[in-house]
Design an enzyme around this catalytic site. Structure first.
Site, PDB file in Angstrom:
ATOM      1  N   LYS A   1       0.762  -1.399  -0.091  1.00  0.00           N
ATOM      2  CA  LYS A   1       0.038  -0.013  -0.046  1.00  0.00           C
ATOM      3  C   LYS A   1       0.802   1.421   0.021  1.00  0.00           C
ATOM      4  O   LYS A   1       1.902   1.002   0.405  1.00  0.00           O
ATOM      5  CB  LYS A   1      -0.846   0.051   1.224  1.00  0.00           C
ATOM      6  CG  LYS A   1      -0.380   0.124   2.485  1.00  0.00           C
ATOM      7  CD  LYS A   1       0.102   1.499   3.047  1.00  0.00           C
ATOM      8  CE  LYS A   1       0.881   1.404   4.459  1.00  0.00           C
ATOM      9  NZ  LYS A   1       1.856   2.355   4.922  1.00  0.00           N
TER      10      LYS A   1
ATOM     11  N   ASP B   1      -2.186  -1.100  10.380  1.00  0.00           N
ATOM     12  CA  ASP B   1      -2.466  -1.141   8.868  1.00  0.00           C
ATOM     13  C   ASP B   1      -3.097  -2.484   8.537  1.00  0.00           C
ATOM     14  O   ASP B   1      -3.326  -2.761   7.314  1.00  0.00           O
ATOM     15  CB  ASP B   1      -1.003  -1.019   8.277  1.00  0.00           C
ATOM     16  CG  ASP B   1      -0.579   0.394   8.371  1.00  0.00           C
ATOM     17  OD1 ASP B   1      -1.516   1.285   8.672  1.00  0.00           O
ATOM     18  OD2 ASP B   1       0.466   0.858   8.096  1.00  0.00           O
TER      19      ASP B   1
HETATM   20  O1  C5P Z   1       0.108  -0.893  14.967  1.00  0.00           O
HETATM   21  P1  C5P Z   1       1.523  -1.250  14.728  1.00  0.00           P
HETATM   22  O2  C5P Z   1       2.148  -2.050  15.725  1.00  0.00           O
HETATM   23  O3  C5P Z   1       1.849  -1.391  13.165  1.00  0.00           O
HETATM   24  O4  C5P Z   1       2.432   0.300  15.351  1.00  0.00           O
HETATM   25  C1  C5P Z   1       3.736   0.375  15.145  1.00  0.00           C
HETATM   26  C2  C5P Z   1       4.064   1.632  16.311  1.00  0.00           C
HETATM   27  O5  C5P Z   1       3.911   2.890  15.433  1.00  0.00           O
HETATM   28  C3  C5P Z   1       3.460   1.625  17.257  1.00  0.00           C
HETATM   29  O6  C5P Z   1       4.093   0.778  18.425  1.00  0.00           O
HETATM   30  C4  C5P Z   1       3.420   3.253  17.749  1.00  0.00           C
HETATM   31  O7  C5P Z   1       4.642   3.734  18.248  1.00  0.00           O
HETATM   32  C5  C5P Z   1       3.316   3.889  16.295  1.00  0.00           C
HETATM   33  N1  C5P Z   1       2.099   4.208  15.806  1.00  0.00           N
HETATM   34  C6  C5P Z   1       1.359   5.197  16.364  1.00  0.00           C
HETATM   35  N2  C5P Z   1       0.310   5.740  15.859  1.00  0.00           N
HETATM   36  C7  C5P Z   1      -0.376   5.001  15.019  1.00  0.00           C
HETATM   37  C8  C5P Z   1       0.133   3.642  14.296  1.00  0.00           C
HETATM   38  C9  C5P Z   1       1.488   3.458  14.840  1.00  0.00           C
HETATM   39  O8  C5P Z   1       1.880   5.955  17.285  1.00  0.00           O
HETATM   40  N3  C5P Z   1      -1.548   5.303  14.330  1.00  0.00           N
END
Ligand code: C5P
Length: 292
Positions: A8, A133
Site C-alpha cells: 500500500k 495497517d
Molecule cells: O500498530 P503497529 O504495531 O503497526 O504500530 C507500530 C508503532 O507505530 C506503534 O507501536 C506506535 O509507536 C506507532 N504508531 C502510532 N500511531 C499509529 C500507528 C502506529 O503511534 N496510529
C-alpha cells in the site's frame, strides 16, 4: 495455496493527536498497489513453519505472518499446523505495509485453507490486534479512508483509470515506531505547534482524485511524518525532487517512510522515469506499480 500479498501507499497522512495509549490519532487515504509478495500456505500436522527468501526479516514469532497464524490457532483452538513460504519483493521498513499485508493475507488464506468460515468482520477485528495497517488489507479494496490509529476504515470507489506510480526506496529503512518518535520529540521541543498546520483533509483529496483534477491533487497530498525526520530528510527530499524532474506530477513519502512515490499520467511515463532514476543513484531500489 498460492496467494498475492500487495503493498500500500498513503496518499494522505495527517496526524491529529497523540493518544493516552501511545498511538496517534490519524486520518489517512490508503491505496493498494500492484507491487507485492507471494505467499504459499500448506497444511501440516501441527505448529507453524516459516521460510523466506529475505535475509533482513525474521522467520520466528516476531514476524507478523507467524503472529497471524498463531492468533488463529490459539483463539479458535485449531489443531492443524501450517508451513508458510514467503517470497518478498516489497521492501522492508519502507512505509509500504509489507509485513501488515503479509499478515492479512495469511489470516484470509488460513480462513479458507482451514475452512474456518470467519466473517469479514471477525477477520478485521483479528487484523487490528496484529497491527494498525493490517485491517486495510483484509477489507479487499483499492482505496480506503483510515481513521483512529488506521483501523477504522471506509471503502472508497476508485477513480475510473488506475493511477501509475514510480516508487523509490533509499538504502536506509525507517521503522514505524521511530517515525512516530521523531514526531513526539519535535512536539516536546515546541508543544504549542499544531501537529499538522494544514487545512487539507482527506475528503478534499479524494474528490480531486476521483475527478482526475491533478492540480488540486498536487496541493492536497500531504504526509505529517515527512517533516519530522532527522538527517534522512535530505535524502527523502532529493528523491522527491528527482521524481518531479522526471515527470511526476506530485511526489510524497509513503506512511512512515522511507519509500517515496511519484504519481504519473501513464505507465509509459512512470517506466521512463524509473529507468532514469535507477541510473541516477544505484543504491535506490526503483519500482513501478499501478492501483491494484
Ligand atoms: O500498530 P503497529 O504495531 O503497526 O504500530 C507500530 C508503532 O507505530 C506503534 O507501536 C506506535 O509507536 C506507532 N504508531 C502510532 N500511531 C499509529 C500507528 C502506529 O503511534 N496510529
Amino acid at each position: 495455496m498460492k496467494l498475492f500479498s500487495p503493498a500500500k501507499i498513503n496518499l494522505f497522512l495527517k496526524i491529529l493527536s497523540r493518544r493516552a495509549d501511545g498511538y496517534h490519532e490519524l486520518e489517512t487515504l490508503f491505496e493498494r498497489i500492484s507491487l507485492g509478495d507471494t505467499i504459499f500456505l500448506k497444511t501440516i500436522p501441527s505448529g507453524i513453519r516459516l521460510q523466506t527468501n529475505a535475509r533482513n526479516i525474521p522467520s520466528d514469532s516476531s514476524n507478523l505472518v507467524w503472529q497471524a497464524a498463531d492468533l488463529l490457532q490459539k483463539r479458535y483452538g485449531v489443531k492443524k499446523g501450517v508451513a508458510i513460504r514467503l517470497v518478498k519483493r516489497i521492501p522492508v521498513a519502507a512505509g509500504l505495509g509489507g509485513g501488515s499485508s503479509n499478515a492479512a493475507t495469511v489470516l484470509m488464506g488460513l480462513n479458507r485453507l482451514w475452512k474456518m468460515k470467519l466473517s469479514r468482520k471477525e477477520l478485521l477485528s483479528l487484523a487490528a490486534e496484529i497491527g494498525s495497517d493490517v485491517p486495510f488489507f483484509v477489507l479487499d479494496t483499492s482505496f480506503a479512508i483510515g481513521k483512529g490509529r488506521g483501523e477504522i476504515l471506509k471503502k472508497i470507489n476508485p477513480p475510473k483509470a488506475p493511477i501509475w506510480h514510480c516508487l523509490v526506496k533509499p538504502p536506509f529503512g525507517i521503522s514505524t515506531k521511530e517515525a512516530y518518535q521523531g514526531l513526539s520529540k519535535h512536539l516536546k521541543a515546541s508543544p504549542k505547534q499544531k501537529l499538522t498546520p494544514l487545512r487539507a483533509n482527506v475528503n478534499m483529496l479524494l474528490h480531486s482524485i476521483q475527478k482526475g483534477d491533478q492540480e488540486r491533487v498536487k496541493r492536497l497530498l500531504t504526509n505529517s511524518l515527512e517533516v519530522y525526520l532527522d538527517k534522512r530528510l535530505t535524502s527523502i527530499l532529493k528523491i522527491k525532487s528527482e521524481l518531479i524532474r522526471q515527470g511526476a506530477f506530485v511526489s510524497l513519502m509513503s506512511g512512515s517512510g522511507s519509500t517515496v512515490f511519484g504519481l504519473f499520467r501513464s505507465k509509459l511515463e512512470a517506466a521512463r522515469a524509473a529507468k532514469i532514476l535507477k541510473k541516477i543513484n544505484k543504491t535506490w531500489k526503483v519500482f513501478i506499480a499501478s492501483t491494484w
